[in-house]
Design a protein around this motif. Structure first.
Motif, PDB file in Angstrom:
ATOM      1  N   GLU A 178       0.830  -1.201   0.000  1.00 19.20           N
ATOM      2  CA  GLU A 178       0.000   0.000   0.000  1.00 19.20           C
ATOM      3  C   GLU A 178       0.871   1.261   0.000  1.00 19.20           C
ATOM      4  O   GLU A 178       2.012   1.229   0.467  1.00 19.20           O
ATOM      5  CB  GLU A 178      -0.942   0.013   1.204  1.00 19.20           C
ATOM      6  N   PRO A 179       0.371   2.378  -0.506  1.00 20.45           N
ATOM      7  CA  PRO A 179       1.136   3.629  -0.493  1.00 20.45           C
ATOM      8  C   PRO A 179       1.445   4.048   0.944  1.00 20.45           C
ATOM      9  O   PRO A 179       0.557   4.025   1.797  1.00 20.45           O
ATOM     10  CB  PRO A 179       0.182   4.626  -1.163  1.00 20.45           C
ATOM     11  N   ARG A 180       2.680   4.438   1.195  1.00 16.38           N
ATOM     12  CA  ARG A 180       3.060   4.812   2.552  1.00 16.38           C
ATOM     13  C   ARG A 180       4.359   5.607   2.534  1.00 16.38           C
ATOM     14  O   ARG A 180       5.075   5.645   1.525  1.00 16.38           O
ATOM     15  CB  ARG A 180       3.203   3.581   3.439  1.00 16.38           C
ATOM     16  N   ILE A 181       4.673   6.244   3.667  1.00 18.20           N
ATOM     17  CA  ILE A 181       5.926   6.978   3.813  1.00 18.20           C
ATOM     18  C   ILE A 181       6.569   6.569   5.125  1.00 18.20           C
ATOM     19  O   ILE A 181       5.895   6.138   6.064  1.00 18.20           O
ATOM     20  CB  ILE A 181       5.713   8.499   3.781  1.00 18.20           C
ATOM     21  N   ALA A 182       7.874   6.702   5.179  1.00 15.91           N
ATOM     22  CA  ALA A 182       8.608   6.329   6.389  1.00 15.91           C
ATOM     23  C   ALA A 182       8.611   7.470   7.394  1.00 15.91           C
ATOM     24  O   ALA A 182       8.655   8.645   7.022  1.00 15.91           O
ATOM     25  CB  ALA A 182      10.038   5.948   6.031  1.00 15.91           C
ATOM     26  N   ALA A 183       8.557   7.101   8.649  1.00 17.87           N
ATOM     27  CA  ALA A 183       8.647   8.110   9.713  1.00 17.87           C
ATOM     28  C   ALA A 183      10.085   8.616   9.802  1.00 17.87           C
ATOM     29  O   ALA A 183      11.022   7.995   9.298  1.00 17.87           O
ATOM     30  CB  ALA A 183       8.211   7.500  11.043  1.00 17.87           C
ATOM     31  N   GLY A 184      10.254   9.745  10.455  1.00 16.90           N
ATOM     32  CA  GLY A 184      11.585  10.329  10.553  1.00 16.90           C
ATOM     33  C   GLY A 184      12.503   9.610  11.514  1.00 16.90           C
ATOM     34  O   GLY A 184      13.704   9.799  11.491  1.00 16.90           O
ATOM     35  N   SER A 185      11.953   8.774  12.378  1.00 15.79           N
ATOM     36  CA  SER A 185      12.763   8.038  13.352  1.00 15.79           C
ATOM     37  C   SER A 185      12.324   6.583  13.376  1.00 15.79           C
ATOM     38  O   SER A 185      11.345   6.198  12.743  1.00 15.79           O
ATOM     39  CB  SER A 185      12.618   8.664  14.742  1.00 15.79           C
ATOM     40  N   GLN A 186      13.092   5.772  14.091  1.00 13.50           N
ATOM     41  CA  GLN A 186      12.809   4.341  14.173  1.00 13.50           C
ATOM     42  C   GLN A 186      12.458   3.958  15.599  1.00 13.50           C
ATOM     43  O   GLN A 186      12.719   4.694  16.554  1.00 13.50           O
ATOM     44  CB  GLN A 186      14.012   3.533  13.696  1.00 13.50           C
ATOM     45  N   ARG A 187      11.874   2.773  15.734  1.00 13.43           N
ATOM     46  CA  ARG A 187      11.646   2.167  17.054  1.00 13.43           C
ATOM     47  C   ARG A 187      12.657   1.029  17.168  1.00 13.43           C
ATOM     48  O   ARG A 187      12.445  -0.050  16.646  1.00 13.43           O
ATOM     49  CB  ARG A 187      10.214   1.636  17.171  1.00 13.43           C
ATOM     50  N   GLY A 188      13.793   1.330  17.794  1.00 14.70           N
ATOM     51  CA  GLY A 188      14.889   0.370  17.818  1.00 14.70           C
ATOM     52  C   GLY A 188      15.490   0.286  16.428  1.00 14.70           C
ATOM     53  O   GLY A 188      15.904   1.285  15.856  1.00 14.70           O
ATOM     54  N   ASP A 189      15.528  -0.924  15.865  1.00 11.98           N
ATOM     55  CA  ASP A 189      16.036  -1.083  14.503  1.00 11.98           C
ATOM     56  C   ASP A 189      14.897  -1.222  13.493  1.00 11.98           C
ATOM     57  O   ASP A 189      15.105  -1.618  12.346  1.00 11.98           O
ATOM     58  CB  ASP A 189      16.954  -2.317  14.422  1.00 11.98           C
TER      59      ASP A 189
END
Length: 297
Positions: free
Chosen positions: A164-175
């Motif tokens: 599905e269409p999506r974008i990555a967040a600016g930070s991560q949760r762990g790795d």
């Protein structure tokens, strides 16, 4: 003698004609001057208006202006979705009561993870628009978040589907990379938000309470949204303040009043909380998604 008299009469006529011509020229000049002055004043007004417009465009919007623009942008698609959801709720309710099209009812139960007819109706019944407005304002920092600007994701909804269409967040949760859904339109985002709250087990109590009255009290309902945010119970209190301070209940069918203890500082605290959301977002220009979104989807 007769010739002299005729000549004298002609001179008088010529003088009178010259006088009329002179008066006409003076009137004409006067009208030209007045018209020029009017055009000059109009031109100055237009120039001043243009300068004022340019200055307004240069200066940053006030908090009130940002909020007004945000509500104006979201209220139309929100009303459309709400009306469509309520129409579907009434339609399915009629089908259930008439025992018609049981195959469709069965398919809807699967779609909404409903165990029985009552649970299906709870899932289909839309909650007050005031809550949607408050959550949209909080989750997108009044439309300032990157997820809203780049993906129309006004409620911070996560994505777990690679297709599905999506974008990555600016930070991560762990790795782990956090992905957020990307919507074609704001209306699509609102429809998906209502769908999320209609089928997640995290909001069963919210749906049960909403179903008890045709138009439920939003100040009671927000207390059942503690699992939407990592803030837990504080999230409901902040939503309540947001609804109250911005008078969002005026967009609902029933205008409930917020019951609060008599505290002179309550309104001041609501204002500080409300405005801090924009100021904080304007400084960072991004808003991270909620930690617990994975648990509720």
């Amino acid at each position: 003698m007769k010739k002299d008299k005729t000549l004298s009469n002609n001179n008088v006529k010529n003088s009178f004609f010259s006088y009329l011509v002179g008066c006409f020229v003076l009137v004409l000049l006067f009208l030209v001057i007045v018209k020029q002055n009017e055009l000059s004043i109009k031109l100055k007004e237009e120039q001043l208006a243009q300068i004022e417009k340019q200055e307004k465009e240069k200066r940053p919007l006030t908090i009130l202006e940002k909020k007004q623009m945000f509500v104006k942008m979201i209220i139309k698609p929100l009303r459309e979705v709400y009306d469509e959801e309520f129409a579907e709720y009434n339609r399915v309710s009629d089908l259930i009561n008439s025992h018609e099209n049981e195959e469709e009812i069965a398919a809807l139960k699967v779609k909404y993870k409903a165990k029985n007819n009552e649970a299906l109706l709870m899932a289909l019944k839309p909650h007050p628009k005031s809550i949607a407005l408050a959550q949209a304002a909080m989750e997108s920092a009044w439309g300032e978040s990157r997820f809203f600007k780049e993906a129309n994701n006004i409620f911070g909804v996560w994505s777990f589907n690679k297709k599905e269409p999506r974008i990555a967040a600016g930070s991560q949760r762990g790795d782990k990379t956090i992905w957020l859904k990307k919507y074609d339109t704001l209306k699509d985002a609102i429809k998906d938000y209502y769908f999320l709250l209609s089928r997640s087990g995290a909001f069963r109590d919210f749906r049960v309470l909403n179903y008890k009255k045709e138009h439920q009290n939003p100040y009671l309902l927000v207390k059942k949204l503690h699992r939407y945010s990592e803030k837990k119970e504080l999230y409901g209190k902040e939503l309540s303040s947001m609804i109250s301070y911005n008078k969002f209940v005026k967009y609902d069918e029933v205008h409930y009043k917020r019951f609060i203890p008599k505290d002179k500082n309550t309104q001041k605290q609501d204002k500080i909380l409300d405005e801090a959301m924009i100021k904080k977002e304007s400084a960072s220009k991004k808003k991270e998604p909620q930690d617990n979104m994975e648990k509720i989807l």
